[in-house]
Scaffold this active site. Structure first.
Site, PDB file in Angstrom:
ATOM      1  N   SER A  18       0.832  -1.204   0.000  1.00 50.38           N
ATOM      2  CA  SER A  18       0.000   0.000   0.000  1.00 50.38           C
ATOM      3  C   SER A  18       0.871   1.260   0.000  1.00 50.38           C
ATOM      4  O   SER A  18       1.869   1.348   0.720  1.00 50.38           O
ATOM      5  CB  SER A  18      -0.889  -0.004   1.244  1.00 50.38           C
ATOM      6  N   ILE A  72       5.564  10.508   5.103  1.00 47.60           N
ATOM      7  CA  ILE A  72       4.545  11.069   4.212  1.00 47.60           C
ATOM      8  C   ILE A  72       3.344  11.560   5.032  1.00 47.60           C
ATOM      9  O   ILE A  72       2.814  12.635   4.788  1.00 47.60           O
ATOM     10  CB  ILE A  72       4.092  10.010   3.168  1.00 47.60           C
ATOM     11  N   CYS A 143       0.933   2.449  10.569  1.00 47.61           N
ATOM     12  CA  CYS A 143       1.683   3.563   9.992  1.00 47.61           C
ATOM     13  C   CYS A 143       2.611   4.143  11.046  1.00 47.61           C
ATOM     14  O   CYS A 143       2.160   4.515  12.130  1.00 47.61           O
ATOM     15  CB  CYS A 143       0.741   4.650   9.478  1.00 47.61           C
ATOM     16  N   ILE A 203       6.037  -6.628   6.308  1.00 44.93           N
ATOM     17  CA  ILE A 203       6.113  -5.636   7.345  1.00 44.93           C
ATOM     18  C   ILE A 203       5.780  -4.248   6.772  1.00 44.93           C
ATOM     19  O   ILE A 203       6.028  -3.974   5.597  1.00 44.93           O
ATOM     20  CB  ILE A 203       7.535  -5.598   7.993  1.00 44.93           C
ATOM     21  N   GLY A 236      12.803  -0.723   1.910  1.00 45.75           N
ATOM     22  CA  GLY A 236      13.838  -1.012   0.912  1.00 45.75           C
ATOM     23  C   GLY A 236      14.726  -2.167   1.334  1.00 45.75           C
ATOM     24  O   GLY A 236      14.501  -2.809   2.373  1.00 45.75           O
ATOM     25  N   GLY A 263      11.551  -4.946   1.198  1.00 45.23           N
ATOM     26  CA  GLY A 263      12.803  -4.947   0.436  1.00 45.23           C
ATOM     27  C   GLY A 263      12.866  -5.919  -0.717  1.00 45.23           C
ATOM     28  O   GLY A 263      13.961  -6.229  -1.201  1.00 45.23           O
TER      29      GLY A 263
HETATM   30  O1  RRO Z   1       1.756   7.780   4.709  1.00 45.83           O
HETATM   31  C1  RRO Z   1       2.724   7.370   5.382  1.00 45.83           C
HETATM   32  O2  RRO Z   1       3.516   8.142   5.931  1.00 45.83           O
HETATM   33  C2  RRO Z   1       2.967   5.934   5.583  1.00 45.83           C
HETATM   34  C3  RRO Z   1       1.993   5.000   5.844  1.00 45.83           C
HETATM   35 BR1  RRO Z   1       0.160   5.400   5.828  1.00 45.83          BR
HETATM   36  C4  RRO Z   1       2.357   3.666   6.146  1.00 45.83           C
HETATM   37  O3  RRO Z   1       1.543   2.768   6.420  1.00 45.83           O
HETATM   38  N1  RRO Z   1       3.677   3.373   6.143  1.00 45.83           N
HETATM   39  C5  RRO Z   1       4.622   4.285   5.867  1.00 45.83           C
HETATM   40  O4  RRO Z   1       5.815   3.977   5.884  1.00 45.83           O
HETATM   41  N2  RRO Z   1       4.253   5.569   5.589  1.00 45.83           N
END
Ligand code: RRO
Length: 307
Positions: A18, A72, A143, A203, A236, A263
């Site tokens: 995702s 993000i 997240c 993961i 990664g 990764g």
């Molecule tokens: O959007 C993100 O910062 C984010 C999410 Br939702 C997630 O499930 N895993 C990630 O590494 N970043």
């Protein structure tokens, strides 16, 4: 090498992680048919929340040795606009519509949702339950870049309660995306299974941090995080051995299918995850480097190659 997963018949065992492949943007960039359809056997949407989110302040990315740290902060347009604007487009793209009327094989759409409480998850899941375009749901309880999502996923009791609550609201397959940022990942996987999950995926990224480059004028002892969100999640190649260990531990603990990721860059990496018990493998960070990586990996797996 078709695979049965939670009642879905998939062309091969390779899907996307995702948030690592925006199908709508990819269609815009690479052309409508994405050179013959999406490179995945099922497509997982980025995480959707109830309300729109701006995401974290920049900078949002840091290139680490062998990986990427992201912060993000799940920017998204919120449930209502996901359903009215993105879902029709995603249904078209995953439905196999191609240029000149050619149709690639449809890929089931898995919508990933995140709430900060059982009630929020319930409202998200109930809305998705109404939509025939959505084949399955993935609950993001992991997240690393928002406080609340992580807490639910790291606490087996809370996790079981949330999964049990939403389980009663949908008959679509329910996948729970687990956090690696906790001491006992199999305990969380078992809690998800106990709550009624049809599968677990892991993961998600590992909580990580990078400091801004030092400047001469900086006062000693005042490090400044590079990422706008302070910390982020590492993905990664750097996380691959950790993913392998956690997928192996979870797959030997639960009876439900496991989606392994972390990764993966080649068929050999995918094969490793399958060998330790994953039913499906997801490609994530590698798709940023090569958007067709998943198709290449699926092809090599089917040919029996693993390099
Ligand atoms: O959007 C993100 O910062 C984010 C999410 Br939702 C997630 O499930 N895993 C990630 O590494 N970043």
């Amino acid at each position: 090498m078709s695979v049965r997963f939670c009642g879905l018949e998939l062309a091969h065992p390779v899907i996307n992680g995702s948030g690592t492949f925006d199908a709508i943007a990819a269609a815009r960039t690479f052309g409508e048919d994405l050179r013959g359809g999406l490179p995945f056997a099922a497509y997982v949407s980025k995480t959707i929340t109830l309300e729109p989110r701006e995401g974290n302040p920049p900078p949002r990315l840091w290139e680490a040795p062998g990986g990427l740290i992201n912060s993000i902060g799940l920017p998204n347009k919120g449930l209502a606009r996901y359903i009215s604007e993105d879902l029709p487009e995603l249904a078209r793209l995953t439905g196999g519509a191609g240029r000149d009327g050619r149709r690639a094989r449809p890929v089931p759409l898995i919508t990933n949702v995140m709430g900060s409480s059982a009630d929020e998850f319930t409202r998200l899941v109930e809305a998705c339950q109404e939509r025939a375009e959505i084949a399955a749901l993935e609950l993001n309880v992991s997240c690393p870049n928002v406080q609340t999502g992580l807490d639910i996923g790291a606490d087996p009791h809370q996790l079981e309660r949330v999964v049990r609550t939403v389980r009663s609201r949908t008959n679509k397959p329910l996948i729970v995306k687990l956090t690696p940022n906790t001491a006992d990942v199999p305990a969380c996987a078992l809690a998800a299974q106990e709550g009624g999950a049809d599968a677990v995926s892991l993961i998600n990224t590992l909580r990580a941090m990078a400091l801004a480059p030092r400047v001469r004028s900086a006062a000693p002892g005042s490090p400044r995080p590079w990422l706008g969100g302070g910390t982020g999640g590492l993905s990664g190649p750097a996380v691959r051995p950790i993913a392998l260990a956690q997928v192996a531990a979870v797959a030997s603990s639960v009876a439900i299918p496991v989606v392994g990721m972390g990764g993966v860059q080649s068929a050999a990496h995918a094969r490793d995850l399958i060998d330790v018990g994953a039913t499906l493998v997801a490609v994530g960070t590698e798709s940023f480097r090569d958007p067709a990586a998943a198709a290449r990996i699926a092809r090599e797996l089917a040919q029996g190659g693993a390099d």
